[in-house]
Design an enzyme around this catalytic site. Sequence first.
Site: not given
Length: 363
Positions: A181, A300, A323
Amino acid sequence: MVKLFEPLALRGVVLKNRIVVSPMCQYSAEDGFANDWHLVHLGSRAVGGASLIIQEATAVSPEGRISPEDLGIWKDEHVPMLQRINAFIAAQGSVPGVQLAHAGRKASTYRPWSGEGMVPESDGGWPVVGPSDTAFNDNYPVPTALDAAGIQKVIADFRAAAQRALTAGFKLIELHAAHGYLLHEFLSPLSNQRTDAYGGSFENRVRLLLEVVAATREVWPEDLPLIVRLSVTDWTEGGWNADESVQLSALLKTRGVDLIDCSTGGNVPKAPIPVGPGYQVQFAERIKEETGMLTGAVGLITTPAEAETIVASGQADLVLLAREFLREPYFPLFAAQDLGVEVAWPAQYERAKPRMVSAAGQR
């Protein structure tokens, strides 16, 4: 002692543990406004015991959104709902934080379940900007290179967003300088081909981020923390790399930044990233060792044992989960149980709290 559940002080803010909800785009806003989805999504993680809840990438301007459905903080009307959400988070003993962002050349794209690539203006898209006029990928919009006035507007937009964040009740700001970004685009020579004071040398490529940090600190109170998310490496030859991230982190430490949230990638499509459990922890460890800056590890991290090892070994000062928090909003409560730590559960849920087993096996 279990390090994962030790408090961490960041200026005048104390985190009750080292488990943080990483900013995760929900692509569920209209005209930048938060709604009940965001209240429940963020609030449930506070109920679940996270010490810090960092709200998803929140655009400092309409053109800075990744998708038309991104959250925003570019106008005063966005503030009341954010105040409501943050009051709930704080009432659960968690700290409300926000990631301020500008998507740059990766703006005006479809949310993941609605399509891929550029959203045309006929479908609600908009012209995008970047350091140069090179698109991220073939199906992404071609940006207009920011001129001097455009750069000053970006800085002013971050400053105004920080002021609104304070009014909204946030207690921590994260500046998004990662994942391809705008601020990351200026850092990387792969996306920044400028020949003016904002391109070329390392000193020029980091200039915009340092100016955004300075503008943010002008309005963000001295007793509240400011952190920065970096993509420590582009994973691509000739791109932004770990050596430069170490050098930049040392500069940020002298500019009022309190912690580096160490991610990677996002600026090059199909970069050869060796994704696996804890694959980015090495970068948090290196920046911490070589600069003395506090760091956060992300990527992760899925088990209490992994999280505890990272902070107990000194590789990072906290862990940010994304996640895994989508799968388990109450991860900290169950992590405490797994690691043998007694933590308070919400009074409304106390009847369901697993009982700790003593050494004698008595419940």
